[in-house]
Write an enzyme that holds these catalytic residues in place. Structure first.
Site, PDB file in Angstrom:
ATOM      1  N   GLY A  64       0.806  -1.135   0.055  1.00 19.33           N
ATOM      2  CA  GLY A  64       0.080  -0.108   0.141  1.00 19.33           C
ATOM      3  C   GLY A  64       0.946   1.291   0.092  1.00 19.33           C
TER       4      GLY A  64
ATOM      5  N   CYS B  74       1.341   1.588  13.596  1.00 22.55           N
ATOM      6  CA  CYS B  74      -0.123   1.925  13.602  1.00 22.55           C
ATOM      7  C   CYS B  74      -0.281   1.523  15.030  1.00 22.55           C
ATOM      8  CB  CYS B  74      -0.945   1.204  12.424  1.00 22.55           C
ATOM      9  SG  CYS B  74      -0.711  -0.680  12.440  1.00 22.55           S
TER      10      CYS B  74
END
Length: 395
Positions: free
Chosen positions: A216, A340
């Site tokens: 990504g 994250c």
């Protein structure tokens, strides 16, 4: 399905999700899909209703519930319409008894709430960690302009501070839209886009995405570099997971991102496959494996899977990946570290040793300062939770 049957279906699914969380089994989305694959009688409205009940119960319970019924009784305790369906009707749940366990409401297991406190994540913002997330898109500028994407998606809004990001309302579907099918947009949280943007990749650079996964952020880096065919430079995507890395090639073809080089790494021997890049990279991006505490709004059952031992293993893994990454950065080049996670163990404390060795923190235009980097949290920034730091290697 009757309302009672929907609640009973949710209870059965919750039992599966709880068992999987305890044993490291399949993710909740996978279990939901499997459940309905064998129950063709459930219509689309039934599936949506059951899924909503399941995730409402998961988001509400901080500790792992004793059972699916206990999790659903927690919802019933707060919603009289749910409680009314525990009436013993055919295919529905048995009536509620006075002494049966009810899952208490919470944000996370008690030990993990203590870590959130230690990391000074404001308690007022904890509910946003498990609230439903909007759908963020990254406009792929190798295919379309942001203006063209906005024209094709009239419900989309720009995300301040993230140049190529558009946001759709929660629950929006994009997978069948021509813009998505043609590679004009990618599904990617705005916070994740900020990480790729912070890397500062430009045409002609040598850039390494060390923990690329399915790519990504690699695709975002390729767009920032203007396409490797025209802008030159080199973009190397690496990972230790063959299956995940293999997903990059078809995604890159769809996105028009040519020239990306992939390298499968051997855990513990990464530098052997990267020997030619030691001291050569202008930018090394480390989106390290982490606890995912910043993504609970997308995967709320993940907080039931995390344990102190697993967190300790992740912290050790992050330190190892940083040792590999620092060796690749040229003098004057940049190392971008991101997780994250909102926990200091995985964020600010990981980059502190590099600062002590003379690496220079560079300012970032996003987030709230935290140690040598910044932190993003849903309640304050409207994104998933991240720690992000950009450090320059001394010359």
């Amino acid at each position: 399905m009757t309302p009672g049957a929907r609640i009973q279906a949710a209870i059965e699914l919750l039992d599966d999700i709880i068992a999987a969380a305890r044993t490291g089994g399949a993710a909740a989305d996978t279990l939901v899909a499997r459940y309905f694959a064998t129950r063709r009688y459930a219509g689309s409205k039934d599936r949506r209703a059951v899924r909503a009940l399941v995730y409402a119960a998961v988001r509400r319970a901080g500790e792992v519930p004793a059972s699916g019924r206990a999790a659903m009784l927690g919802l019933a305790d707060e919603d009289a319409t749910v409680a009314a369906e525990f009436d013993g009707s055919p295919h529905g749940p048995a009536p509620i008894t006075a002494d049966e366990p009810c899952a208490p409401a919470g944000i996370a297991p008690a030990w993990l709430e203590a870590v959130l406190d230690r990391s000074q994540v404001p308690r007022a913002g904890w509910p946003a960690l498990v609230a439903r997330a909007p759908l963020d898109l990254r406009v792929n500028t190798l295919r379309v302009t942001v203006a063209e994407a906005r024209a094709a998606l009239p419900d989309a809004e720009p995300v301040p501070g993230v140049p190529d990001a558009l946001r759709l309302p929660t629950g929006s579907a994009i997978e069948r839209h021509p813009l998505f099918l043609d590679g004009g947009v990618e599904v990617q949280d705005a916070g994740s886009q900020m990480i790729a943007f912070a890397a500062g990749a430009e045409p002609g650079m040598t850039v390494v995405d060390l923990c690329a996964g399915a790519g990504g952020k690699t695709l975002a880096l390729a767009a920032a570099m203007g396409g490797l065919g025209q802008g030159g430079g080199a973009l190397i995507a690496c990972d230790i997971d063959r299956a995940r890395l293999s997903r990059l090639a078809p995604r890159a073809a769809r996105a028009g991102a040519e020239g990306i080089v992939t390298r499968l790494l051997d855990p513990g021997r990464e530098l052997e496959a990267l020997a030619d890049l030691v001291g050569q990279a202008d930018v090394v991006l480390v989106d390290a494996p982490c606890s995912g505490t910043g993504t609970w709004r997308r995967n709320p059952e993940a907080r039931w899977r995390l344990t102190p031992d697993r967190l300790a293993r992740l912290v050790a893994s992050q330190a190892h990946v940083l040792r590999v990454a620092r060796a690749l950065v040229r003098p004057g080049g940049s190392l971008v570290y991101a997780v994250c996670s909102v926990l200091d163990d995985e964020g600010a404390q990981q980059v502190a040793p590099l600062i002590a060795e003379g690496w220079l923190p560079e300012p970032l235009p996003v987030g709230t300062p935290r140690g040598a980097g910044v932190r993003l949290i849903p309640a304050e920034h409207g994104t998933d939770g991240f720690f992000l730091a950009r450090l320059r290697r001394p010359c």
